[in-house]
Scaffold this motif. Structure first.
Motif, PDB file in Angstrom:
ATOM      1  N   CYS A 176       0.850  -1.535  -0.129  1.00  0.00           N
ATOM      2  CA  CYS A 176      -0.124   0.044  -0.223  1.00  0.00           C
ATOM      3  C   CYS A 176       0.813   1.750  -0.141  1.00  0.00           C
ATOM      4  O   CYS A 176       2.348   1.312   1.006  1.00  0.00           O
ATOM      5  N   LYS A 177       0.613   2.190  -0.792  1.00  0.00           N
ATOM      6  CA  LYS A 177       1.938   3.370  -1.045  1.00  0.00           C
ATOM      7  C   LYS A 177       0.971   4.369  -0.300  1.00  0.00           C
ATOM      8  O   LYS A 177       1.752   5.260  -0.136  1.00  0.00           O
ATOM      9  N   THR A 178       0.035   4.569   0.501  1.00  0.00           N
ATOM     10  CA  THR A 178      -1.028   5.442   0.826  1.00  0.00           C
ATOM     11  C   THR A 178      -1.011   5.217   2.758  1.00  0.00           C
ATOM     12  O   THR A 178      -2.078   4.229   2.586  1.00  0.00           O
ATOM     13  N   TRP A 179      -0.557   5.689   3.356  1.00  0.00           N
ATOM     14  CA  TRP A 179      -0.025   5.675   4.559  1.00  0.00           C
ATOM     15  C   TRP A 179      -0.253   7.092   5.279  1.00  0.00           C
ATOM     16  O   TRP A 179      -0.629   7.979   4.791  1.00  0.00           O
ATOM     17  N   ALA A 199       7.062  -0.177   3.780  1.00  0.00           N
ATOM     18  CA  ALA A 199       5.813   0.708   3.523  1.00  0.00           C
ATOM     19  C   ALA A 199       7.087   0.784   2.112  1.00  0.00           C
ATOM     20  O   ALA A 199       8.090   0.387   2.031  1.00  0.00           O
ATOM     21  N   THR A 231       6.455   5.527  -1.659  1.00  0.00           N
ATOM     22  CA  THR A 231       4.917   5.722  -0.490  1.00  0.00           C
ATOM     23  C   THR A 231       4.882   6.980  -0.353  1.00  0.00           C
ATOM     24  O   THR A 231       5.843   7.839   0.302  1.00  0.00           O
ATOM     25  N   HIS A 232       3.650   7.842  -0.064  1.00  0.00           N
ATOM     26  CA  HIS A 232       3.412   9.046   0.730  1.00  0.00           C
ATOM     27  C   HIS A 232       3.136   8.332   2.328  1.00  0.00           C
ATOM     28  O   HIS A 232       1.976   8.050   2.315  1.00  0.00           O
ATOM     29  N   CYS A 279      10.768   7.741  -0.408  1.00  0.00           N
ATOM     30  CA  CYS A 279       9.369   7.771  -0.103  1.00  0.00           C
ATOM     31  C   CYS A 279       9.253   9.478   0.222  1.00  0.00           C
ATOM     32  O   CYS A 279       9.991   9.931  -0.089  1.00  0.00           O
TER      33      CYS A 279
END
Length: 628
Positions: free
Chosen positions: A512-515, A529, A533-534, A550
């Motif tokens: 998952c790249k949206t934390w 991550a 990822t952002h 990131c």
């Protein structure tokens, strides 16, 4: 093309201009290394006097910006904005000029001229007479001359471009003006020395007294009780007041004197309303002070950040906070000051501005961030917050917004404690988390399908999860408590509950790249991550930028509308004109005139309402500004 002598020779050097003191320092060091008395060197006295003069101006400026002490006696009520601070950034250019002029005098005049005692009382009397009879009238005539059309447009208008007088404003002038002021200022000193009454004490005393009086006139605080001028009426012609001089900066065609209004009286340029206004301000302090419409109750992050308010270093406060070497030596003094504030145990005002006719204040609780995590400090902190709320209520403040740690769930339930304890509050208590949630949600990519959420069952985490699941975004909620997860899940519409998933390990989010980070995570936990990822975040303090592959978002914030006035301080690490989203949320609450408290759990149904209200009033996402 700029007029001759309107600019400074070293104006393009920036901070490197202080290297011009190098020859003076080198000479003092050379004498010290050879075991000679540095006190006998004129280089030492030039350096020491320059430092004392800068310190004197700084002390007066700090006092001028201590709104919690002198707000009731302010002459011009508006705050000092970034434009004025930037214009006056190099206010100390005159000190470098005076140092070089003094050096030239020491080289050109015979050594016997400077062979003077440490103290000579006759010199002070002589200097006083020369100042009154020569320097004062010369300055008056020169000042009136500066207000002639040509000189004002090309030179003196720079000095009058500062809307709010401050001690630094006193020295904000062109090179020509300061060159002309030097002989006027030097006559009492050199006159006393020529007749044999000179002394080292006279040089220090007269110059520092001259600067003190200049700072006094520009401080924008009326410090004199009016009774002095009523009991001794002749004093009003012998000593000007801050009110008297501020009138000159607002009207420009009156009150030209240096320190003695008698010359305005003789020159028929005296404003007859000067003493009436001075009496009005000093006899009824606070009577005409505006009650703020909104108060943001902040807290101190750490010892170094405690030196970021405008009353410490105005220029430092006008920039986003970062640890600077020059503030490290001041830590012991900061600690002592904080002990005094803890003993005082009251919130105090640190800055103010105006937006759309609403007066906005920032107050702070005299507590450091680490104290909020000490169980035994909870009661004392809540007491201070409660006192601030009750004070705002007594004053007639409409909305008070709580900063991050002041609304901690474990501390007071996001403000619920105070609203329940005082059900008849007129001031509306706001945690601002509704707009914080809206900012985080609107910073997410429009096509996001899956997010990983830590701090998932907190006030903000819950609101974000419920909002996203309604939009059919898959939310992996990191929590070890199945009970708390299920409690949140049951709040979602039945058809949306499937979009909420409980996870207990960071490894689950490795694709998952949206934390969205609402709980502090270590570099090891960040390592799960995937690249690219952002990290969006609403955690205090912000997480470390550990991953080079990131990107990291800042804490939720919004840029204030462009028509904000009198703003001259940055909110901690935020850029100029940017405030934390919870701060902005309280301002929107005020502008909209909402009459409900915003405490406790975030109302998910109001997220879009608050967001649209913020946009309507001109608030912008910081990311939008960066893209443009």
């Amino acid at each position: 093309m700029a007029a001759p002598l309107s600019s400074w020779p070293w104006q393009n050097l920036g901070s490197l201009k202080y290297l011009l003191y190098g020859p003076f320092i080198a000479q003092v060091v050379r004498l010290w290394m050879h075991g000679e008395r540095i006190q006998d060197s004129w280089c030492f006295h030039i350096l020491w006097l320059s430092a004392l003069r800068a310190f004197l101006h700084q002390l007066w400026t700090s006092y001028s910006n201590m709104h919690f002490l002198n707000l009731r006696r302010r002459i011009l009520p508006q705050g000092v904005d970034f434009k004025q601070i930037d214009q006056e950034w190099d206010w100390d250019n005159f000190l470098i000029l005076h140092a070089f002029v003094a050096a030239m005098a020491c080289l050109l005049l015979p050594p016997s001229f400077f062979n003077v005692p440490v103290m000579n009382s006759k010199g002070f009397i002589t200097a006083l007479f020369l100042h009154v009879l020569v320097s004062e009238p010369l300055y008056y005539l020169f000042h009136r001359f500066l207000h002639s059309d040509f000189l004002f447009r090309h030179y003196h208008s720079l000095h009058h471009s500062s809307p709010v007088p401050q001690p630094f404003t006193a020295e904000h002038a062109t090179l020509l003006e300061h060159l002309a002021l030097i002989p006027i200022m030097s006559i009492p000193l050199f006159g006393s020395s020529l007749i044999g009454h000179g002394s080292i004490g006279l040089f220090y005393g007269y110059i520092l007294a001259f600067d003190f009086m200049r700072c006094l006139g520009y401080c924008n605080i009326e410090v004199f009780p009016h009774q002095i001028f009523e009991t001794f009426s002749f004093f009003r012609y012998l000593l000007y007041t801050p009110t008297y001089h501020t009138i000159h900066h607002t009207k420009k065609d009156s009150n030209f004197c240096l320190f003695m209004p008698i010359f305005d009286f003789l020159g028929n340029t005296l404003d007859i309303n000067a003493w009436e206004l001075q009496k009005k301000i000093s006899s009824n302090p606070g009577k005409n002070v505006r009650v703020p419409d909104f108060v943001f109750l902040a807290h101190i992050v750490d010892f170094s950040a405690a030196m970021h308010p405008p009353f410490v270093f105005r220029s430092f406060a006008s920039l986003p906070y970062s640890l600077r070497l020059f503030i490290v030596p001041a830590w012991p003094f900061t600690f002592i000051a904080m002990l005094m504030l803890w003993a005082w145990a009251k919130s105090f005002m640190v800055s103010m501005c105006e937006l759309k006719g609403k007066l906005l204040h920032t107050w702070t609780v005299p507590r450091f961030g680490f104290q909020y995590f000490l169980p035994f400090a909870t009661k004392g902190i809540n007491k201070q917050i409660e006192q601030a709320i009750l004070k705002a209520d007594r004053l007639g403040v409409k909305v008070l917004s709580l900063a991050a740690l002041n609304k901690n769930e474990s501390l007071n339930g996001g403000g619920v404690l105070f609203v329940n304890k005082h059900p008849n509050l007129r001031v509306r208590v706001v945690h601002g988390n509704t707009l914080t949630a809206a900012v985080i949600l609107n910073e997410l990519p429009a096509d996001v399908k899956e997010v990983f959420l830590t701090g998932a069952t907190s006030k903000l985490g819950r609101a974000i999860a419920l909002y996203l699941c309604r939009r059919k975004v898959q939310v992996m909620m990191l929590t070890l408590s199945t009970e708390r997860f299920q409690k949140v899940q049951k709040e979602a519409p039945l058809e949306c509950q499937k979009y909420l998933t409980q996870v207990t390990k960071y490894q689950t989010a490795k694709s998952c790249k949206t934390w969205i980070v609402g709980k502090w995570i270590t570099p090891r936990e960040q390592s799960w991550a995937p690249p690219g990822t952002h990290f969006h975040q609403f955690v205090v303090p912000p997480i470390l930028h550990f991953r080079k592959d990131c990107t990291y978002g800042d804490l939720a914030a919004m840029r204030l509308p462009e028509d904000v006035q009198g703003l001259g301080a940055c909110e901690y690490t935020m850029d100029r004109g940017v405030v934390h989203a919870c701060h902005a949320g309280g301002v929107v609450h005020t502008l909209e005139g909402w009459t409900h408290h915003e405490v406790g759990a975030v109302d998910v149904d109001r997220i879009d309402i608050v967001w649209q209200a913020a946009l309507k009033h001109g608030f912008k996402l910081v990311s939008w500004n960066q893209k443009s």
